[in-house]
Design a protein around this motif. Sequence first.
Motif, PDB file in Angstrom:
ATOM      1  N   TYR A 173      -8.398  28.272 -71.767  1.00  0.00           N
ATOM      2  CA  TYR A 173      -7.235  28.855 -71.349  1.00  0.00           C
ATOM      3  C   TYR A 173      -7.538  29.313 -69.962  1.00  0.00           C
ATOM      4  CZ  TYR A 173      -3.939  29.127 -75.224  1.00  0.00           C
ATOM      5  OH  TYR A 173      -3.120  28.388 -76.106  1.00  0.00           O
ATOM      6  N   ARG A 190      -5.866  34.879 -75.050  1.00  0.00           N
ATOM      7  CA  ARG A 190      -5.237  33.520 -75.128  1.00  0.00           C
ATOM      8  C   ARG A 190      -3.928  33.602 -74.438  1.00  0.00           C
ATOM      9  NH1 ARG A 190      -8.845  31.952 -79.877  1.00  0.00           N
ATOM     10  NH2 ARG A 190      -6.960  32.401 -81.080  1.00  0.00           N
ATOM     11  N   GLN A 193       4.864  33.808 -74.887  1.00  0.00           N
ATOM     12  CA  GLN A 193       4.334  32.533 -74.243  1.00  0.00           C
ATOM     13  C   GLN A 193       5.101  31.219 -74.655  1.00  0.00           C
ATOM     14  OE1 GLN A 193       0.328  31.586 -76.006  1.00  0.00           O
ATOM     15  NE2 GLN A 193       0.348  29.554 -75.306  1.00  0.00           N
ATOM     16  N   SER A 247      -1.526  19.486 -72.326  1.00  0.00           N
ATOM     17  CA  SER A 247      -2.521  20.413 -71.695  1.00  0.00           C
ATOM     18  C   SER A 247      -3.557  19.577 -71.192  1.00  0.00           C
ATOM     19  CB  SER A 247      -2.982  21.547 -72.392  1.00  0.00           C
ATOM     20  OG  SER A 247      -3.619  21.235 -73.580  1.00  0.00           O
ATOM     21  N   VAL A 253      -1.491  22.906 -76.195  1.00  0.00           N
ATOM     22  CA  VAL A 253      -2.436  23.976 -76.327  1.00  0.00           C
ATOM     23  C   VAL A 253      -3.264  24.235 -77.568  1.00  0.00           C
ATOM     24  CG1 VAL A 253      -0.793  25.377 -75.031  1.00  0.00           C
ATOM     25  CG2 VAL A 253      -0.483  25.344 -77.346  1.00  0.00           C
ATOM     26  N   THR A 261      -3.453  35.093 -71.158  1.00  0.00           N
ATOM     27  CA  THR A 261      -3.865  34.332 -69.943  1.00  0.00           C
ATOM     28  C   THR A 261      -2.963  33.034 -69.720  1.00  0.00           C
ATOM     29  OG1 THR A 261      -6.043  34.504 -70.673  1.00  0.00           O
ATOM     30  CG2 THR A 261      -5.498  32.638 -69.298  1.00  0.00           C
ATOM     31  N   ALA A 262      -2.214  32.701 -70.857  1.00  0.00           N
ATOM     32  CA  ALA A 262      -1.211  31.445 -70.735  1.00  0.00           C
ATOM     33  C   ALA A 262       0.093  31.840 -70.142  1.00  0.00           C
ATOM     34  CB  ALA A 262      -1.012  30.873 -72.274  1.00  0.00           C
ATOM     35  N   LYS A 283      -0.569  32.198 -66.448  1.00  0.00           N
ATOM     36  CA  LYS A 283      -0.770  30.637 -65.684  1.00  0.00           C
ATOM     37  C   LYS A 283       0.924  30.164 -65.707  1.00  0.00           C
ATOM     38  CE  LYS A 283      -2.049  25.958 -67.098  1.00  0.00           C
ATOM     39  NZ  LYS A 283      -0.526  25.291 -66.996  1.00  0.00           N
TER      40      LYS A 283
END
Length: 760
Positions: free
Chosen positions: A278, A206, A171, A636, A674, A209-210, A213
Motif C-alpha cells: 500500500y 492500510r 475505501q 493492483s 488489493v 493509505t488507499a 492514493k
Amino acid sequence: MSNHNSLPPRSPLSTTPPNNGSQAKSGLVPTNNVTTSDGLTVRARIDPTLTVADVVKQLCVNLKIKGSPSDFALRDENHELVTNDNLRKKIKAKLNLKLVNAPHKEGREIAEKLQVRDQKTMRLTLHSLQKYIRENEFAQEFINYDGVTQLVDIIFTSQGNTLAYALAAMQNLMELDYGWAFLDDAFIFRVVQVLSSPSSLINVCRPATAILKKLVEADPANAPGPQAGSSKSGPAIVPGSVYRYGFTAVFEQMRKEKSLLETVVSRLGSADTAMAQYSMMLINSLVSHASDLRWEEFIAEMERLNIRKAVVRLMSQHTMEDLTSCILDFQANMLRVTYRKKTTPIDLEAQPSHAADLKSIWAHSRLMEEVDEKGQQLKWRKLGFDTEDIEIEFNDVGVLGLECLKRFVERDPDFSKVILEQLSRPAERRCPIAKASNEVVELLSEHWAIFAPGYSTSTTFQPFFLEFYKVHALATEFLSTNVERQRGCVWRFYSSSRSVALRSENVRAWHEVEHDLLECEYRAVRDRQMKELELEDDLLSKVPVRNLRAKIYKESFEFVRQQRIQCLLQGAWFVIALPSNSPLPRDSTRRPNKPWRFVRLDNGLKYLHYVDSAVKFPVRSGLEDLPDRIEIAAISEIATGTCAPPPNVLRDHNDLPPTSPLAPSPLSFSLLGVHEQGSLADLIAPDPSRWADWTDGLNMLRRDGGHVASKETAGFVQALTEIGLKIKLLDLSGERVEIPSGLTAGPPPSNLDFFFSDLM
C-alpha cells in the motif's frame, strides 16, 4: 424452478429433502440450499432461465414471507449478491444461498444504524457496510439516506478497530465514481493525521493509505470521457464529479503534517507485506501525479528521505509477487523523474537553488577566481568546462547534471586536491572533471534508456539505476584517474568500461561494481575499447544522433503500446489456472468442467469481459457472449509465473506444452486485487506472444503502472528504435553529410526589418 414432488410448473422450491428415488429421477438438475433470515433452510431446484426477481418472488410466496418481494434478494455463502448475470453459474455450482434484505433496503437500514451510534453494534454494522458498499443499488440508497456523512463523522471521532472498519468502508465506497465528491480538506487532513501517526494500527493504515492514493488519482485530468470544460490551465472540474481532487489537494494537507512522508517511506520496510505494498502504491501515485507547481519540492523531499535506498532494500527483501509490480512501477516513475531533471535547464535568475548548488561546488573546489591572458573571467574553466557560460555548459544534462556534479564534489573530501592536481598538469593531460561529469550523465542516460518521459522497458529490477548519483560519482572518479592515459575521447573510453561494470545489475552486488570501476586494469579496458572501435561508427556517438534515437524510441514505444492494447480489444482464449501453492484436487486426474476462458477488453478500456467454457467456441464481436467482467481499476498487480495448469487440460490440446500440475507455468499470470481481495483471475496464455501482449497491455492500462513485464515487448521497442534510427541515418550518411556535434547561434539581427520566408 420445479419441485421435487408435484408442485405447479416453474414452482421455485421443495421444502422437504428429496429421497434417493427423487434424486435419481432429477438427474443432473442441481439443487441449492436456501436459508432465510429466520434460520430456515430449504432445498430448491431453481430454473436458471428465471430472473432473480422471479426466483425471490416465488420463494416469498412458497415460504409465506411477509413483505414485498422487492425488499428481498439472494446472496451466496460469501455474501456476493446474486444477479441475473451470475445466477446460472451459482445454480450450477450448487452454492448455498441466503434470502436476505434487498440492497436498497439494507443500505437504508445501515445508514439509520450509523445515526444511532450504538457502540455495541457499531463494528458489526461497519463490517457489513464494508461488504455491501461496492454494490450500486446499496450505495445509492446509503448515500441518499446521508450514510456517507455519518461514515465521515465516525472517521473523525473513532479510534482503533472501529476506525479501521470505517476507513475500509470508505475505501470501498471510493471504488465507485460517485457519492464522495463532498469530501473536503478537513477530511483529507484527518486521513493524513491518521496515517502519519506511528502508533496507528496496521489495519488502520492500510485503508488510510488507499484512500489518499485514490484522492491523488481523482484528478480532473483523469475523469472519464471528453473534458468539455478543459482549457490551457487544465481540465475543468465538472460539478458533482469525484474527479476534483488530485495531487495538489492531497499534498497541501500533507505539508501540514511534516512527518507523513517519512512515516510512509519507513513503512516500506514493514513486516506486513500488504502495508509495504500500500505504501509503495501511494508513493507511485504521488510521484506520477505530482503537479508542476510542487514537483520540485516533493521530489526533493523524497530524495531527502532516501526513498531510492528504501526501494533498493525492498528489492532484496521482498518475498511476494505483490511487490514486484509496485517496484517496477517505481523504477518507471524514477526514470520519468530523471528525464525531467535532465531536460530542465539551469536558470540562475529564476531558481535560487541552482545558484546555491553552483556556489557549493565552487566552495568545495577552494579555488580563486582569476582573469586569463585575454582579460576574461577564469572560473568555471578551472573545473574543466569549456566556457564561463555555466547555463550553456549544462544545456544537455540540465538540473540532473548539476545535481550529479554537486553530489560528486561533496562526496569526495579531497576534491580540492584533485582539482589542484589536474591544474598542475599540462593542458593536454588534464581530465576536465566538470565536463567529464556531464559526459558520464549522458552515458548513464543512454545505458538506462532515459530518452523520453514514456514507459520503462526494463523487465527486471535495476538497483544500480536507483543509485544513479552513486554510480555517477564512481564513474567520474574512474575517469579522473585514467583519462590522462587515454588522451582521447571520454565518451568512448567510458563506454567500454560501463558495459562491463553495469552488466546484470539485478543479480550483482554493489561491491562488484566498485571493483570494476575503481580497481580494473587500464589495459583491459583499453583492449575492450579497441575492439569496440572496430565495430562502432563514430556517427552514433554524436549528440544529434543520440537525440534522434531518443525521439524514435518514444515513437516506437507508443506504437508497441497501441498494438498491445489492440490485442486486448480483440480478446483471446486462456486456460483457467490453479494457484501453484494450492493443494491438488482429490481426484488429481479429473478434468475441470470449464477449463477455458475467453477474455476481451471493452472499448472504454474499463472492464475485462469474459466467459468460461468447457470447450473453445467462436466468440462473436462485441460483449454479448461475455456475461462476466473484471474492473480494470480493481487490478493492483499483474503477477507472472504464479499458477499451474489444471489436470488433463493441456495434455489434451496442442496449444500449450505439457507441464506438471504442481509446477508454475512460465506463461501464467494473475490479476491481483488489493491484498484482501486476492487474485481476481489466474490464467495461462496459449503462447509467449499472447502472454507478452496481455501482461504488458494490462500493465500499460493501469493508471499507476507503466512498466513492461516481458523481454519480448522490450525487444520490440529496442528493435524498432534501432531500425528507425538506421533508416533515418541512411538519408544522411548515404549522401556523406557531416553531422556536427553541436550548433552555435550567430549574432542577433541588427534590426527588425526581416521576415521568415516559406520554404517551397
